[in-house]
Design a protein around this motif. Structure first.
Motif, PDB file in Angstrom:
ATOM      1  N   ALA A  26       0.826  -1.203   0.000  1.00 45.51           N
ATOM      2  CA  ALA A  26       0.000   0.000   0.000  1.00 45.51           C
ATOM      3  C   ALA A  26       0.856   1.247   0.000  1.00 45.51           C
ATOM      4  N   VAL A  27       1.916   1.257   0.822  1.00 49.60           N
ATOM      5  CA  VAL A  27       2.817   2.420   0.875  1.00 49.60           C
ATOM      6  C   VAL A  27       3.485   2.619  -0.473  1.00 49.60           C
ATOM      7  N   LEU A  28       3.968   1.515  -1.071  1.00 44.41           N
ATOM      8  CA  LEU A  28       4.647   1.612  -2.364  1.00 44.41           C
ATOM      9  C   LEU A  28       3.688   2.055  -3.456  1.00 44.41           C
ATOM     10  N   ALA A  29       2.436   1.555  -3.396  1.00 44.17           N
ATOM     11  CA  ALA A  29       1.442   1.972  -4.383  1.00 44.17           C
ATOM     12  C   ALA A  29       1.153   3.460  -4.251  1.00 44.17           C
ATOM     13  N   GLU A  30       1.059   4.013  -3.031  1.00 43.13           N
ATOM     14  CA  GLU A  30       0.821   5.443  -2.811  1.00 43.13           C
ATOM     15  C   GLU A  30       1.970   6.277  -3.351  1.00 43.13           C
ATOM     16  N   ARG A  31       3.205   5.804  -3.097  1.00 50.17           N
ATOM     17  CA  ARG A  31       4.366   6.529  -3.630  1.00 50.17           C
ATOM     18  C   ARG A  31       4.340   6.538  -5.151  1.00 50.17           C
ATOM     19  N   ALA A  32       4.038   5.355  -5.735  1.00 53.30           N
ATOM     20  CA  ALA A  32       3.979   5.273  -7.190  1.00 53.30           C
ATOM     21  C   ALA A  32       2.900   6.181  -7.745  1.00 53.30           C
ATOM     22  N   ARG A  34       1.730   9.059  -6.389  1.00 54.33           N
ATOM     23  CA  ARG A  34       2.197  10.446  -6.290  1.00 54.33           C
ATOM     24  C   ARG A  34       3.216  10.765  -7.374  1.00 54.33           C
ATOM     25  N   LEU A  35       4.117   9.806  -7.601  1.00 58.99           N
ATOM     26  CA  LEU A  35       5.117  10.003  -8.647  1.00 58.99           C
ATOM     27  C   LEU A  35       4.457  10.148 -10.010  1.00 58.99           C
ATOM     28  N   GLY A  36       3.406   9.348 -10.267  1.00 55.09           N
ATOM     29  CA  GLY A  36       2.675   9.456 -11.529  1.00 55.09           C
ATOM     30  C   GLY A  36       2.007  10.811 -11.670  1.00 55.09           C
ATOM     31  N   GLU A  37       1.423  11.363 -10.557  1.00 49.09           N
ATOM     32  CA  GLU A  37       0.791  12.679 -10.605  1.00 49.09           C
ATOM     33  C   GLU A  37       1.828  13.768 -10.912  1.00 49.09           C
ATOM     34  N   GLU A  38       3.006  13.663 -10.286  1.00 45.63           N
ATOM     35  CA  GLU A  38       4.055  14.645 -10.555  1.00 45.63           C
ATOM     36  C   GLU A  38       4.495  14.594 -12.016  1.00 45.63           C
ATOM     37  N   LEU A  39       4.617  13.387 -12.559  1.00 39.29           N
ATOM     38  CA  LEU A  39       4.992  13.251 -13.973  1.00 39.29           C
ATOM     39  C   LEU A  39       3.917  13.862 -14.879  1.00 39.29           C
ATOM     40  N   ASP A  40       2.611  13.649 -14.542  1.00 39.07           N
ATOM     41  CA  ASP A  40       1.532  14.235 -15.329  1.00 39.07           C
ATOM     42  C   ASP A  40       1.596  15.759 -15.284  1.00 39.07           C
ATOM     43  N   ASP A 140      13.076  21.458 -17.407  1.00 42.67           N
ATOM     44  CA  ASP A 140      14.128  20.440 -17.542  1.00 42.67           C
ATOM     45  C   ASP A 140      14.674  20.038 -16.181  1.00 42.67           C
ATOM     46  N   GLY A 141      14.883  21.049 -15.299  1.00 38.56           N
ATOM     47  CA  GLY A 141      15.363  20.717 -13.949  1.00 38.56           C
ATOM     48  C   GLY A 141      14.363  19.881 -13.176  1.00 38.56           C
ATOM     49  N   LYS A 142      13.072  20.246 -13.308  1.00 41.72           N
ATOM     50  CA  LYS A 142      12.026  19.480 -12.601  1.00 41.72           C
ATOM     51  C   LYS A 142      11.951  18.054 -13.125  1.00 41.72           C
ATOM     52  N   ILE A 143      12.063  17.909 -14.449  1.00 40.30           N
ATOM     53  CA  ILE A 143      12.033  16.559 -15.029  1.00 40.30           C
ATOM     54  C   ILE A 143      13.214  15.747 -14.532  1.00 40.30           C
ATOM     55  N   GLY A 144      14.389  16.394 -14.449  1.00 40.76           N
ATOM     56  CA  GLY A 144      15.555  15.679 -13.905  1.00 40.76           C
ATOM     57  C   GLY A 144      15.333  15.234 -12.472  1.00 40.76           C
ATOM     58  N   GLU A 145      14.733  16.140 -11.653  1.00 39.76           N
ATOM     59  CA  GLU A 145      14.448  15.766 -10.266  1.00 39.76           C
ATOM     60  C   GLU A 145      13.447  14.618 -10.201  1.00 39.76           C
ATOM     61  N   LEU A 146      12.429  14.677 -11.070  1.00 39.32           N
ATOM     62  CA  LEU A 146      11.434  13.604 -11.085  1.00 39.32           C
ATOM     63  C   LEU A 146      12.057  12.272 -11.498  1.00 39.32           C
ATOM     64  N   GLU A 147      12.928  12.330 -12.502  1.00 36.58           N
ATOM     65  CA  GLU A 147      13.590  11.095 -12.919  1.00 36.58           C
ATOM     66  C   GLU A 147      14.464  10.545 -11.803  1.00 36.58           C
ATOM     67  N   LYS A 148      15.157  11.438 -11.096  1.00 34.92           N
ATOM     68  CA  LYS A 148      15.999  10.998  -9.976  1.00 34.92           C
ATOM     69  C   LYS A 148      15.147  10.395  -8.873  1.00 34.92           C
ATOM     70  N   SER A 149      14.012  11.078  -8.555  1.00 31.40           N
ATOM     71  CA  SER A 149      13.110  10.545  -7.530  1.00 31.40           C
ATOM     72  C   SER A 149      12.537   9.200  -7.938  1.00 31.40           C
TER      73      SER A 149
END
Length: 274
Positions: A26-32, A34-40, A140-149
């Motif tokens: 459940a924790v991993l699914a929530e993180r995934a 949030r990460l998907g929302e940030e990418l969107d 570009d910086g935000k995308i780099g941070e998202l990719e790193k995260s």
């Protein structure tokens, strides 16, 4: 009873393992999520910046076209001036120097005006493009941070999955050890003796007064002998052969199950007689 205890232990262990795995999942699914929302959000921002850049390119193209048109007009005016100079050379020979000075001055003003106008337009285009460039750099910086995260999250997820697999393997190994231990005659006997002692103590009996443990009589040892008034006694044995019963429970064939139950009953009867 031994089988029931083993089944309860396995059920509790399995439930705990499932609960831990479900919580982590459940924790991993929530993180995934949030990460998907940030990418969107990042993708939407990129689309907006691309639209702004397209508008800027259109505006720049229009400005270039306007500048080219003015330069063409300037060239046409220059050509007309040259033609006028040629036609009026004889007529204006007397004041040629004055005319040339005036023409040079006019040409200089036109050239300076065109240069100033072009510089202002370039500055305006630069001011329009600068925020877009800055926004693109931020994206570009935000995308780099998202990719790193995302990479860090996937790495942690992989580690947790490996840890969960190790824990599951260890749990299965411990459950197997417990099952083997409960199948052991010595372990089952020790467990039965302990439960027998707890039963009589809960009944209010006292060791070496109301009952004695591991009493030997006629070359046979009883797990407990309960003393009764009038010299009477009750001999208790906490152990019983249950191998055949386990085989009957695990059997899938009805005939085999019935045979093992009959064998178990015979062994228990023989044990009681002994």
């Amino acid at each position: 009873m031994d089988l029931l205890i083993a089944l309860l232990s396995l059920a509790v262990g399995g439930a705990l393992g499932w609960f831990v795995a479900r919580s982590r999942s459940a924790v991993l699914a929530e993180r995934a999520r949030r990460l998907g929302e940030e990418l969107d959000q990042g993708r939407r921002r990129i689309a907006e910046v691309e639209a702004l850049r397209a508008q800027a390119e259109i505006a720049l193209a229009a400005e270039r076209a306007t500048t080219a048109e003015k330069m063409a007009q300037f060239a046409d005016e220059t050509a007309r001036l040259e033609r006028f100079k040629s036609l009026s050379a004889d007529a204006l020979r007397s004041n040629n120097q004055t005319f040339l000075d005036l023409a040079r001055e006019s040409f200089g003003r036109l050239q300076q005006q065109a240069t100033d106008d072009l510089g202002k337009r370039q500055e305006a285009i630069g001011a329009l493009v600068k925020p877009i460039r800055e926004s693109l750099d931020k994206v570009d910086g935000k995308i780099g941070e998202l990719e790193k995260s995302r990479a860090e999250a996937y790495g942690k997820l992989s580690e947790q999955l490996q840890s969960l697999g190790s824990a599951q393997t260890q749990l299965q190994a411990e459950a197997a050890k417990l099952s083997v231990a409960l199948r052991s005659t010595n372990t089952a006997g020790t467990w039965g003796e302990l439960q027998l002692r707890r039963v009589v103590e809960m009944a209010g009996m006292t060791s070496y007064c109301d009952f004695f443990e591991q009493e030997t009589s006629n070359d046979r040892r009883a797990d407990m002998v309960v003393r009764l008034p009038g010299g009477q006694q009750i001999v208790v044995d906490a152990k019983a052969p249950n191998d055949a019963y386990r085989e009957a429970v695990n059997a899938t064939d009805e005939a085999v199950r019935s045979a093992r139950l009959a064998e178990h009953a015979a062994k228990v009867r023989t044990h009681i007689d002994a």
